[in-house]
Write a protein that holds these residues in place. Structure first.
Motif, PDB file in Angstrom:
ATOM      1  N   GLY A  35      28.297  38.245  -7.695  1.00  0.00           N
ATOM      2  CA  GLY A  35      29.140  38.159  -8.872  1.00  0.00           C
ATOM      3  C   GLY A  35      29.415  39.539  -9.459  1.00  0.00           C
ATOM      4  O   GLY A  35      28.603  40.455  -9.319  1.00  0.00           O
ATOM      5  N   PHE A  37      30.236  41.264 -13.134  1.00  0.00           N
ATOM      6  CA  PHE A  37      30.178  41.058 -14.574  1.00  0.00           C
ATOM      7  C   PHE A  37      30.622  42.337 -15.262  1.00  0.00           C
ATOM      8  O   PHE A  37      30.671  43.406 -14.647  1.00  0.00           O
ATOM      9  CB  PHE A  37      28.737  40.724 -15.001  1.00  0.00           C
ATOM     10  CG  PHE A  37      28.270  39.368 -14.576  1.00  0.00           C
ATOM     11  CD1 PHE A  37      27.925  39.114 -13.262  1.00  0.00           C
ATOM     12  CD2 PHE A  37      28.189  38.333 -15.484  1.00  0.00           C
ATOM     13  CE1 PHE A  37      27.501  37.851 -12.859  1.00  0.00           C
ATOM     14  CE2 PHE A  37      27.761  37.066 -15.101  1.00  0.00           C
ATOM     15  CZ  PHE A  37      27.420  36.835 -13.784  1.00  0.00           C
ATOM     16  N   GLU A  46      29.783  39.434 -19.552  1.00  0.00           N
ATOM     17  CA  GLU A  46      30.588  38.278 -19.173  1.00  0.00           C
ATOM     18  C   GLU A  46      30.915  38.295 -17.687  1.00  0.00           C
ATOM     19  O   GLU A  46      31.086  39.358 -17.081  1.00  0.00           O
ATOM     20  CB  GLU A  46      31.904  38.241 -19.977  1.00  0.00           C
ATOM     21  CG  GLU A  46      32.818  39.417 -19.733  1.00  0.00           C
ATOM     22  CD  GLU A  46      34.171  39.257 -20.415  1.00  0.00           C
ATOM     23  OE1 GLU A  46      34.455  38.178 -20.958  1.00  0.00           O
ATOM     24  OE2 GLU A  46      34.957  40.229 -20.379  1.00  0.00           O
ATOM     25  N   GLY A  47      31.011  37.106 -17.124  1.00  0.00           N
ATOM     26  CA  GLY A  47      31.362  36.991 -15.723  1.00  0.00           C
ATOM     27  C   GLY A  47      32.834  37.287 -15.501  1.00  0.00           C
ATOM     28  O   GLY A  47      33.686  36.811 -16.247  1.00  0.00           O
ATOM     29  N   CYS A  50      33.408  36.011  -8.772  1.00  0.00           N
ATOM     30  CA  CYS A  50      32.285  35.668  -7.907  1.00  0.00           C
ATOM     31  C   CYS A  50      32.822  35.268  -6.545  1.00  0.00           C
ATOM     32  O   CYS A  50      33.927  34.710  -6.447  1.00  0.00           O
ATOM     33  CB  CYS A  50      31.515  34.515  -8.546  1.00  0.00           C
ATOM     34  SG  CYS A  50      30.296  33.735  -7.492  1.00  0.00           S
ATOM     35  N   TRP A 106      28.796  29.964 -12.061  1.00  0.00           N
ATOM     36  CA  TRP A 106      28.862  31.308 -11.502  1.00  0.00           C
ATOM     37  C   TRP A 106      28.920  32.407 -12.552  1.00  0.00           C
ATOM     38  O   TRP A 106      28.472  33.521 -12.301  1.00  0.00           O
ATOM     39  CB  TRP A 106      30.054  31.442 -10.555  1.00  0.00           C
ATOM     40  CG  TRP A 106      31.391  31.443 -11.235  1.00  0.00           C
ATOM     41  CD1 TRP A 106      32.206  30.378 -11.450  1.00  0.00           C
ATOM     42  CD2 TRP A 106      32.071  32.576 -11.809  1.00  0.00           C
ATOM     43  NE1 TRP A 106      33.333  30.766 -12.112  1.00  0.00           N
ATOM     44  CE2 TRP A 106      33.294  32.103 -12.351  1.00  0.00           C
ATOM     45  CE3 TRP A 106      31.766  33.936 -11.911  1.00  0.00           C
ATOM     46  CZ2 TRP A 106      34.200  32.960 -12.971  1.00  0.00           C
ATOM     47  CZ3 TRP A 106      32.663  34.782 -12.532  1.00  0.00           C
ATOM     48  CH2 TRP A 106      33.878  34.287 -13.063  1.00  0.00           C
ATOM     49  N   TYR A 107      29.475  32.134 -13.712  1.00  0.00           N
ATOM     50  CA  TYR A 107      29.644  33.182 -14.711  1.00  0.00           C
ATOM     51  C   TYR A 107      28.458  33.288 -15.670  1.00  0.00           C
ATOM     52  O   TYR A 107      28.478  34.086 -16.612  1.00  0.00           O
ATOM     53  CB  TYR A 107      30.930  32.976 -15.515  1.00  0.00           C
ATOM     54  CG  TYR A 107      31.088  31.598 -16.098  1.00  0.00           C
ATOM     55  CD1 TYR A 107      31.931  30.660 -15.500  1.00  0.00           C
ATOM     56  CD2 TYR A 107      30.399  31.218 -17.246  1.00  0.00           C
ATOM     57  CE1 TYR A 107      32.083  29.386 -16.026  1.00  0.00           C
ATOM     58  CE2 TYR A 107      30.549  29.953 -17.777  1.00  0.00           C
ATOM     59  CZ  TYR A 107      31.392  29.041 -17.163  1.00  0.00           C
ATOM     60  OH  TYR A 107      31.535  27.779 -17.688  1.00  0.00           O
ATOM     61  N   VAL A 109      24.920  34.522 -16.654  1.00  0.00           N
ATOM     62  CA  VAL A 109      24.032  35.632 -16.301  1.00  0.00           C
ATOM     63  C   VAL A 109      22.688  35.127 -15.769  1.00  0.00           C
ATOM     64  O   VAL A 109      22.110  35.720 -14.847  1.00  0.00           O
ATOM     65  CB  VAL A 109      23.818  36.533 -17.534  1.00  0.00           C
ATOM     66  CG1 VAL A 109      22.734  37.569 -17.285  1.00  0.00           C
ATOM     67  CG2 VAL A 109      25.137  37.209 -17.927  1.00  0.00           C
ATOM     68  N   TYR A 112      21.512  34.869 -11.916  1.00  0.00           N
ATOM     69  CA  TYR A 112      21.426  36.039 -11.045  1.00  0.00           C
ATOM     70  C   TYR A 112      20.087  36.750 -11.219  1.00  0.00           C
ATOM     71  O   TYR A 112      19.611  36.930 -12.335  1.00  0.00           O
ATOM     72  CB  TYR A 112      22.580  37.001 -11.342  1.00  0.00           C
ATOM     73  CG  TYR A 112      23.921  36.389 -11.023  1.00  0.00           C
ATOM     74  CD1 TYR A 112      24.538  35.508 -11.907  1.00  0.00           C
ATOM     75  CD2 TYR A 112      24.565  36.671  -9.820  1.00  0.00           C
ATOM     76  CE1 TYR A 112      25.762  34.922 -11.594  1.00  0.00           C
ATOM     77  CE2 TYR A 112      25.789  36.094  -9.515  1.00  0.00           C
ATOM     78  CZ  TYR A 112      26.374  35.222 -10.409  1.00  0.00           C
ATOM     79  OH  TYR A 112      27.589  34.637 -10.093  1.00  0.00           O
TER      80      TYR A 112
END
Length: 125
Positions: A35, A37, A46-47, A50, A106-107, A109, A112
């Protein structure tokens, strides 16, 4: 040891382009989500985008759709973020990250585990 190293940031005028790179080591792109960010001063991380490990599906934040493109080179173990038509509001430190998401979107945090050190992108005239 898992490592992610971003590069390609810099100063660009509005409407310009940059290509960020995320070189990874300690794992292969085939098995992990990558991803991108960003974090602007005083704002939460923020995302942005990805790319999945399984089928290469890509995801984008609404704010960058149509302007940013994520891609990966499994041979070079590198993920790219092509950023076109940059706007001042894109100014931020950009990070790449990897993880197993653990059911997160996916967005988020929290999905990850490993992060790069970040690269500064400044869009200004």
């Amino acid at each position: 040891q898992v490592q992610l190293v971003e590069s390609g940031g810099g100063l660009v005028q509005p409407g310009g382009s940059l290509r960020l790179s995320c070189a990874v080591s300690g794992f292969t792109l085939d098995y992990y989500v990558i991803g991108w960010f960003r974090q602007a001063p005083g704002k939460e991380r923020e995302g942005v985008s990805c790319i999945s490990s399984s089928d290469g599906s890509t995801y984008y934040a609404d704010s960058v759709k149509g302007r940013f493109t994520i891609s990966r080179d499994n041979v070079k173990n590198t993920v790219f973020l092509q950023m076109n038509n940059l706007k001042p509001e894109d100014t931020a430190v950009y990070y790449c990250a990897t993880g197993l998401l653990y059911g997160s979107i996916w967005y988020e945090v929290r999905g990850y585990d490993y992060w790069g050190q970040g690269t500064q992108v400044t869009v200004s005239s």
